[in-house]
Every structure is written in structure tokens, then in C-alpha cells.
Design an enzyme around this catalytic site. Structure first.
Site, PDB file in Angstrom:
ATOM      1  N   ASP A 103      81.574   4.824  29.010  1.00 53.11           N
ATOM      2  CA  ASP A 103      80.383   5.645  29.229  1.00 53.11           C
ATOM      3  C   ASP A 103      79.685   5.919  27.912  1.00 53.11           C
ATOM      4  O   ASP A 103      78.472   5.823  27.802  1.00 53.11           O
ATOM      5  CB  ASP A 103      80.742   6.971  29.930  1.00 53.11           C
ATOM      6  CG  ASP A 103      81.860   7.746  29.239  1.00 53.11           C
ATOM      7  OD1 ASP A 103      82.471   7.240  28.269  1.00 53.11           O
ATOM      8  OD2 ASP A 103      82.150   8.877  29.675  1.00 53.11           O
ATOM      9  N   ASP A 106      81.514   7.898  21.034  1.00 52.19           N
ATOM     10  CA  ASP A 106      81.138   9.109  20.298  1.00 52.19           C
ATOM     11  C   ASP A 106      81.816   9.036  18.927  1.00 52.19           C
ATOM     12  O   ASP A 106      81.305   8.411  18.013  1.00 52.19           O
ATOM     13  CB  ASP A 106      81.579  10.299  21.162  1.00 52.19           C
ATOM     14  CG  ASP A 106      81.285  11.650  20.547  1.00 52.19           C
ATOM     15  OD1 ASP A 106      80.366  11.740  19.732  1.00 52.19           O
ATOM     16  OD2 ASP A 106      81.978  12.626  20.895  1.00 52.19           O
ATOM     17  N   LYS A 134      76.619   7.096  20.150  1.00 53.71           N
ATOM     18  CA  LYS A 134      76.151   8.117  19.194  1.00 53.71           C
ATOM     19  C   LYS A 134      76.526   7.632  17.798  1.00 53.71           C
ATOM     20  O   LYS A 134      77.585   7.999  17.291  1.00 53.71           O
ATOM     21  CB  LYS A 134      76.875   9.447  19.445  1.00 53.71           C
ATOM     22  CG  LYS A 134      76.487  10.219  20.695  1.00 53.71           C
ATOM     23  CD  LYS A 134      77.250  11.561  20.720  1.00 53.71           C
ATOM     24  CE  LYS A 134      77.149  12.281  22.031  1.00 53.71           C
ATOM     25  NZ  LYS A 134      78.059  13.443  22.132  1.00 53.71           N
ATOM     26  N   ASP A 162      80.515  14.274  31.984  1.00 55.61           N
ATOM     27  CA  ASP A 162      80.718  15.605  32.539  1.00 55.61           C
ATOM     28  C   ASP A 162      80.677  16.716  31.495  1.00 55.61           C
ATOM     29  O   ASP A 162      80.878  16.479  30.302  1.00 55.61           O
ATOM     30  CB  ASP A 162      82.091  15.668  33.188  1.00 55.61           C
ATOM     31  CG  ASP A 162      83.217  15.617  32.144  1.00 55.61           C
ATOM     32  OD1 ASP A 162      83.258  14.650  31.363  1.00 55.61           O
ATOM     33  OD2 ASP A 162      84.020  16.564  32.079  1.00 55.61           O
TER      34      ASP A 162
END
Ligand code: IMP
Ligand code: MG
Length: 178
Positions: A103, A106, A134, A162
Site C-alpha cells: 500500500d 514509508d 513517501k 487505516d
């Protein structure tokens, strides 16, 4: 969708469904071109990647298989830095082309560990397809092979991601309002 409240926080739309759809379709096209004839195994990282994986796989038109692994590293809006593996890797990866479907990349800690696991299990080519990246928060020297959307260093929800378990079903991507 305008502003949405989830638990104690407010989020607003930053990427609408139409933009997500275009971005996913570009990733699928690139994979279809690059991996034709390589019989790849897609590895969807649960929970967050379920929606991206479903949309992506409907557009992948080359012979391939899909399997699932499950990790957790977030509590609330912060990465704990410790990645727990809840469902492991059971496939025989010897000599295979593996495409990890994430997903979001990071800090990069999850993906670094999973890429290593795949290589240790004998995969010949390990690639990473991520819905979101990111780059400013990435702590490892790593660039995913396929990125649908690059985002700034904000906390986001929706499209599989989420906040404390909520918001995964939202079909667009929302950013935390500070
Ligand atoms: P890592 O820091 O690259 O290891 O990312 C680990 C996991 O943290 C991702 O696969 C997501 O499930 C979750 N995560 C990272 N950033 C966000 C965010 O902005 N919102 C929700 N979950 C996130
Ligand atoms: Mg995840």
C-alpha cells in the site's frame, strides 16, 4: 468526499478515485510490458495493500499467480519501527520473479525485510509495486520499481490504509488535517 472524521481526527481528500484509477492503470501497463513471459508471483502485503492489489490484478494481463503475507508495524498514526509478521511466506520462490504489492513505502523497514526474505528464499528477481511512496520519510536507500503516487510526509487513510483499523474501505485517499 469533503472532510471525514475518523475517531478523533479529521481527514480531507487529496487523491480522488479518478486519479487513483489512472495511476493504478499506469502501474499495470508497466508491469504487463516489463514482466511478459516471466510468470511472476505477486505477493500482496496485508492488510493495507488489499484494495490496490485487487484493482491492479484486474489490469494485469500476463500469466501470473498471487499470494499473501501479513505484517503490522503501525500503532495509531506512528510507525512503531518494529515489524511483526503475522502470516508468513510459504511459496517456493526458487528462481522466480516476485512482485511485492504494498500500500505504501514509508520508512521502508517493512519492504526491506520482505525483499530480503524473498531473496533468501531464492527469488531470482524481486520487484516492488507500491500504491504510495513517501520518499522524504524513507530511511533506507531504496526506490520502489513501480510507484502509483508519490506523496509528501503526511499521514493518510483510505484505499486500504487505516487509522487504528478504520478507513480502509474509503475508495479515495485522504490526508490528516493538522
Ligand atoms: P514502513 O514504514 O515503510 O515499514 O511502512 C509500514 C506500513 O505502515 C505500511 O505498509 C502501512 O501499512 C503503514 N503506513 C505507513 N504510512 C502510513 C500512513 O500514512 N497511513 C496509514 N498507514 C501507513
Ligand atoms: Mg502495509
Amino acid at each position: 468526499m469533503a472532510r471525514v472524521t475518523i475517531l478523533d481526527k479529521t481527514f480531507e481528500t487529496s487523491y480522488p478515485e479518478s486519479q487513483i484509477k489512472d495511476a493504478v492503470s499506469k502501474v499495470a501497463q508497466a508491469i504487463n510490458n516489463d514482466l511478459k513471459g516471466s510468470d511472476p508471483l505477486f505477493l500482496c502485503v496485508l492488510n493495507g495493500a488489499f484494495m490496490f492489489a485487487a484493482d491492479l490484478m484486474k489490469l494485469v494481463n500476463i500469466p501470473s499467480k498471487i499470494s499473501f503475507v501479513k505484517f503490522a508495524s503501525y500503532e495509531g498514526t506512528q510507525s512503531t519501527g518494529v515489524v511483526k509478521q503475522l502470516i508468513g511466506l510459504n511459496e517456493d520462490l526458487t528462481g522466480r520473479t516476485v512482485v511485492i504489492i504494498e500500500d505504501i513505502v514509508d520508512t521502508g523497514i517493512t519492504i526491506e525485510g520482505l525483499v530480503k526474505q524473498c531473496k533468501d528464499k531464492g527469488a531470482a528477481d524481486v520487484r516492488v509495486a507500491t500504491m504510495l511512496f513517501k520518499p522524504q520519510n524513507c530511511k533506507i536507500n531504496f526506490k520502489p520499481d513501480y510507484v502509483a503516487i508519490e506523496i509528501p510526509n503526511d499521514f493518510i487513510v483510505g484505499y486500504g490504509l487505516d487509522y487504528d483499523g478504520y478507513g480502509r474501505n474509503i475508495p479515495e485517499i485522504l490526508t490528516l488535517v493538522k
